[in-house]
Design an enzyme around this catalytic site. Structure first.
Site, PDB file in Angstrom:
ATOM      1  N   ASN A  29       0.861  -1.182   0.000  1.00 22.78           N
ATOM      2  CA  ASN A  29       0.000   0.000   0.000  1.00 22.78           C
ATOM      3  C   ASN A  29       0.901   1.237   0.000  1.00 22.78           C
ATOM      4  OD1 ASN A  29      -1.794   2.058   0.485  1.00 22.78           O
ATOM      5  ND2 ASN A  29      -2.390   1.354   2.546  1.00 22.78           N
TER       6      ASN A  29
ATOM      7  N   LYS B 147       0.050   4.213  -0.166  1.00 20.68           N
ATOM      8  CA  LYS B 147      -0.611   5.352   0.481  1.00 20.68           C
ATOM      9  C   LYS B 147      -0.457   6.611  -0.386  1.00 20.68           C
ATOM     10  CE  LYS B 147      -0.184   3.070   4.888  1.00 20.68           C
ATOM     11  NZ  LYS B 147      -0.060   3.156   6.337  1.00 20.68           N
TER      12      LYS B 147
ATOM     13  N   GLU C 210      -6.798   4.532   8.028  1.00 21.09           N
ATOM     14  CA  GLU C 210      -6.596   5.953   7.748  1.00 21.09           C
ATOM     15  C   GLU C 210      -7.854   6.565   7.141  1.00 21.09           C
ATOM     16  OE1 GLU C 210      -2.956   5.394   5.575  1.00 21.09           O
ATOM     17  OE2 GLU C 210      -1.995   4.820   7.459  1.00 21.09           O
TER      18      GLU C 210
ATOM     19  N   GLU D 172      -5.022  -5.019  10.567  1.00 22.93           N
ATOM     20  CA  GLU D 172      -4.008  -3.988  10.763  1.00 22.93           C
ATOM     21  C   GLU D 172      -4.272  -3.268  12.085  1.00 22.93           C
ATOM     22  OE1 GLU D 172      -2.146  -2.715   6.756  1.00 22.93           O
ATOM     23  OE2 GLU D 172      -3.907  -1.484   7.085  1.00 22.93           O
TER      24      GLU D 172
ATOM     25  N   SER E 201       3.789  -2.174  10.238  1.00 22.40           N
ATOM     26  CA  SER E 201       5.242  -2.201  10.402  1.00 22.40           C
ATOM     27  C   SER E 201       5.882  -3.538  10.033  1.00 22.40           C
ATOM     28  CB  SER E 201       5.621  -1.781  11.826  1.00 22.40           C
ATOM     29  OG  SER E 201       5.182  -0.452  12.087  1.00 22.40           O
TER      30      SER E 201
HETATM   31  P1  13P Z   1       3.230   0.343   7.633  1.00 26.06           P
HETATM   32  O1  13P Z   1       3.763  -0.930   7.026  1.00 26.06           O
HETATM   33  O2  13P Z   1       3.918   1.560   7.126  1.00 26.06           O
HETATM   34  O3  13P Z   1       3.152   0.256   9.106  1.00 26.06           O
HETATM   35  O4  13P Z   1       1.710   0.511   7.099  1.00 26.06           O
HETATM   36  C1  13P Z   1       0.832  -0.551   7.204  1.00 26.06           C
HETATM   37  C2  13P Z   1      -0.398  -0.224   6.457  1.00 26.06           C
HETATM   38  O5  13P Z   1      -1.186   0.620   6.870  1.00 26.06           O
HETATM   39  C3  13P Z   1      -0.644  -0.901   5.181  1.00 26.06           C
HETATM   40  O6  13P Z   1      -1.919  -0.656   4.710  1.00 26.06           O
END
Ligand code: 13P
Length: 251
Positions: free
Chosen positions: A9, A11, A97, A167, A212
């Protein structure tokens, strides 16, 4: 046997230059055939990512879709049918998010899940508890109710063509990973909840862990019986790290 999946992802990250670089890096990776690999770029870059990943080893998904499957008068939104037309096969639904920052509600994400499937996309339903909820001992209630509302609205059959990502919000982008056992405990509860509705569907659905995940901790997480891969944020922006995580899922 469930085929593991590793999904990146991206983002709200990327420029034309950095995406080109990432695509080049991804094409250099040796990826195990046993793992389904996918990336979720920002909408702006979907076209060029689909074009840049022509060899077909990496699927492309969107990070969001509209509540309706078909095109229409909905300024700023993207219909799942348009995502299919652009070459997407997956879409994230209910990322924390979007729930927490954008304020997306349960009803909205149920409609998005439904619209995605109506257009032929596979939704990746994201669920997870906040730190406050975990500390209050509410993890399984929260995750159970997030999943339960989709099952109640759309039926367990909806999960024959869906992926679930657990998550924990406190582990996202914080460097704090759930321990393999913490993640496994929640994954087992999710699978038990699905089993109560339909054992066959429950056995087949992929449950990804996100929060993470790094090259260094991926193998241990993916070694747990109910963890079928990962949804990767930060580490998916580095092709070598992402490739290493994909390979960890193949072992
Ligand atoms: P991180 O791997 O940066 O913690 O993000 C996880 C996430 O939200 C994937 O959708």
């Amino acid at each position: 046997m469930r085929r593991p999946m590793v999904a990146g992802n991206w983002k709200m990250h990327g420029t034309r230059a950095s995406v080109a670089e990432l695509l080049e890096g991804l094409s250099d990776q040796s990826l195990p055939d046993s793992v389904e690999v996918a990336v979720f770029p920002p909408l702006l870059f979907i076209d060029r990512v689909v074009e840049g990943l022509q060899n077909g080893k990496i699927a492309v998904g969107a990070q969001n879709c509209a509540v309706q499957a078909e095109q229409g008068a909905l300024t700023g939104e993207t219909a799942s049918s348009q995502l299919v037309d652009a070459g997407c096969s997956l879409v994230l639904v209910g990322h924390s998010e979007r729930r927490q920052v954008i304020g997306e509600g349960e009803q909205q994400l149920i409609e998005k899940f439904r619209a995605a499937q109506a257009a032929g996309l596979t939704p990746v339903l994201c669920i997870g508890e906040t730190l406050e909820e975990r500390e209050a001992g509410q993890t399984l209630n929260i995750v159970g109710s997030q999943l339960g509302s989709v099952i109640a609205a759309l039926g367990i059959e909806a999960f024959t063509h869906a992926v679930i990502a657990y998550e924990p919000v406190w582990a996202i982008g914080t460097g704090l990973t759930a321990t393999p056992q913490q993640a496994q405990d929640v994954h087992a509860a999710i699978r038990a909840q699905l089993t109560a509705a339909d054992a066959k569907v429950a056995q087949a659905v992929r449950l990804l862990y996100g929060g993470s995940v790094k090259a260094a901790n991926a193998a241990e997480l993916f070694g747990m019986p109910d963890i079928d891969g990962g949804l990767i944020g930060g580490a998916s922006l580095n092709a070598d790290d992402f490739g290493a995580i994909c390979r960890a899922a193949g072992n």
